[in-house]
Design an enzyme around this catalytic site. Structure first.
Site, short mmCIF file in Angstrom:
data_model
loop_
_atom_site.label_atom_id
_atom_site.label_comp_id
_atom_site.label_asym_id
_atom_site.label_seq_id
_atom_site.Cartn_x
_atom_site.Cartn_y
_atom_site.Cartn_z
N LYS A 1 -15.53 -3.05 13.64
CA LYS A 1 -14.09 -3.45 14.59
C LYS A 1 -14.21 -3.30 15.80
CE LYS A 1 -10.83 -1.87 10.20
NZ LYS A 1 -9.79 -2.57 9.96
N ASN B 1 0.93 -1.12 -0.12
CA ASN B 1 0.29 -0.10 -0.02
C ASN B 1 1.27 1.08 0.13
OD1 ASN B 1 -2.40 -0.59 -0.10
ND2 ASN B 1 -2.20 -1.73 2.41
N PRO C 1 -4.82 -10.84 8.04
CA PRO C 1 -6.12 -11.22 9.51
C PRO C 1 -6.82 -9.94 10.43
CG PRO C 1 -3.68 -11.65 10.20
CD PRO C 1 -4.08 -11.49 8.68
N ASP C 2 -6.69 -9.22 10.19
CA ASP C 2 -7.48 -7.87 10.65
C ASP C 2 -6.89 -7.42 12.11
OD1 ASP C 2 -8.70 -5.29 11.27
OD2 ASP C 2 -10.53 -4.80 9.77
N ILE C 3 -5.81 -7.26 12.29
CA ILE C 3 -5.45 -6.75 13.62
C ILE C 3 -6.01 -6.12 13.90
CG2 ILE C 3 -2.67 -6.26 14.19
CD1 ILE C 3 -2.21 -6.48 11.50
N ASP D 1 -4.65 -6.01 2.80
CA ASP D 1 -5.85 -6.95 2.61
C ASP D 1 -5.92 -8.42 2.34
OD1 ASP D 1 -7.80 -4.89 3.59
OD2 ASP D 1 -7.64 -4.07 1.57
N LYS E 1 -16.80 1.08 9.99
CA LYS E 1 -15.62 1.25 10.34
C LYS E 1 -15.32 1.03 11.78
CE LYS E 1 -12.75 1.37 6.33
NZ LYS E 1 -11.50 1.59 5.78
N LYS F 1 13.81 -15.59 -7.30
CA LYS F 1 13.29 -14.48 -8.17
C LYS F 1 12.31 -15.42 -9.87
CE LYS F 1 14.64 -10.70 -10.33
NZ LYS F 1 16.08 -9.92 -10.82
#
Ligand code: C5P
Length: 396
Positions: free
Chosen positions: A341, A209, A305-307, A278, A337, A288
């Site tokens: 969460k 990202n 995983p969503d930490i 994600d 959100k 390589k």
């Protein structure tokens, strides 16, 4: 300008690090401080008062009997006008005098007569620093409420290597800024994620990202300035860790997840600023990939995983704060959100407002609604976020 309007008396004592005090005057001035320099006789063997006068824009005081003070009480007047006294470099001799309340010479007398905080940055040969006498004096000063900055370890002017180097001028300025920050998170353990994650496709390629890490690093710095013990779990970024923060480097979301989960239960506050990918690559190659290996390699993605959500779900877990970067519908998406969460606070920003820049526009969303912060440098926003967290957690 983090020291805007602060009046600082800089005491310079005799030691080779005195030449670095010249740079310190410049850096304190750059942060908006008014610096008044006072030197000991010994310091003038290393640097001249003219250097400090030119850099501070003020005549330097070197003598207790200076006739410029109408009442002949430079030692009293200088400290009364100051928000703090910083002594850098602080020689072994100065520390001994200050610890024992000696009043010989302008600097020692001024320190004894002060009604403002004193910060000292010791600088001396490693044997002098380690000597029982110096250690006793430093312990006494610390017990008397004096802030001891450093010293650092490393190569010394005398050619020896060890503890006793003065902190670098930039580090001293950082400590002075930290010193003045209200301690709204004193003693709290704060765990923060920052930067992007990098999900390897092969040893040299990956999915990531866009995130400079600047917002998360600014939050870590502000939390440390507020008195917290800060651990920063950081994805790959090109910026140095804030001073006094324990930084743990990770690459992928799974590493970040492991580093966070190992520490989350012990934290009082968790702030997820990282732009966690994600998905990661399920079929990452150990070597390589070559173009001639046959066609475009298929990349299979698997959800990370969503930490933040996992930390928020811990029983007796920390107070959780999230970040939401959106391109539109900020309030709707950020609040959704936050609820999904199950976290009490989320800081939202529009991607176009803050990406890669030093400034940002943040809106804090909690149970009471939206709290827009005035657009400002990330350092300022980070401080406001920390203050908001302190309020919600009953620490301020
Ligand atoms: O789910 P989303 O990425 O939109 O939410 C952003 C918030 O959740 C940020 O605070 C981010 O650090 C955190 N997060 C996380 N783990 C993920 C994804 C996001 O901790 N896998």
């Amino acid at each position: 300008m983090e020291l805007q309007g602060k009046r600082i008396v800089l005491g310079v004592t005799g030691g080779i690090a005195a030449y670095k005090a010249a740079e310190l005057v410049r850096l304190l001035g750059k942060q908006g401080a008014e610096v008044q320099v006072a030197m000991t006789e010994a310091a003038m063997h290393f640097v001249t008062p003219t250097t400090f006068q030119a850099l501070s824009g003020r005549p330097v005081f070197t003598d207790q009997w200076d006739a410029r003070m109408p009442n002949a009480m430079a030692h009293i007047d200088l400290s009364r006008q100051a928000d703090c006294i910083v002594v850098a470099p602080a020689s072994a001799d100065f520390l001994a005098r200050a610890a024992h309340g000696f009043a010989d010479g302008l600097l020692a007398t001024m320190v004894l007569a002060r009604d403002c905080p004193l910060l000292v940055a010791p600088a001396m040969n490693r044997q002098m620093w380690e000597s029982p006498a110096t250690q006793r004096n430093v312990a006494q000063l610390a017990a008397d409420g004096v802030a001891i900055l450093g010293p650092a370890c490393g190569e010394q002017a005398c050619g020896e290597v060890g503890a006793g180097r003065m902190l670098e001028p930039e580090e001293i300025v950082e400590e002075v800024v930290a010193f003045f920050a209200p301690k709204v998170l004193a003693g709290r353990r704060v765990l923060i994620t920052a930067g992007p994650t990098f999900e390897a496709i092969d040893p040299v390629r990956g999915i990531t990202n866009l995130s400079s890490g600047r917002m998360g690093y600014a939050v870590a710095r502000a939390a440390r300035h507020a008195g917290a013990e800060v651990t920063l779990v950081s994805g790959p970024v090109g910026i140095p860790a804030p001073q006094g923060v324990d930084r743990i480097d990770v690459l992928g979301a799974l590493d970040m997840h492991a580093a966070v989960m190992a520490r989350a239960q012990a934290a009082d506050i968790f702030i997820g600023v990282a732009a966690v990918a994600d998905y990661r690559v399920a079929n990452a190659a150990g070597h390589k990939l070559k173009k001639d290996e046959g066609g475009i390699p298929p990349v299979e993605l698997i959800e990370n995983p969503d930490i933040l959500a996992e930390v928020a779900a811990l029983t007796d877990g920390p107070f959780c704060v999230g970040f939401a970067a959106e391109s539109h519908n900020l309030e709707e998406y950020a609040q959704a959100k936050r609820r999904r969460k199950n976290i009490p606070l989320i800081a939202g920003n529009l991607i176009q407002d803050g990406f890669g820049s030093d400034d940002n526009r943040l809106v804090l969303f909690d149970d009471t609604g939206a709290h827009p912060l005035t657009p400002a440098p990330k350092s300022v926003l980070a401080r406001q976020l920390v203050e908001h967290i302190a309020k919600l957690t009953g620490a301020a």
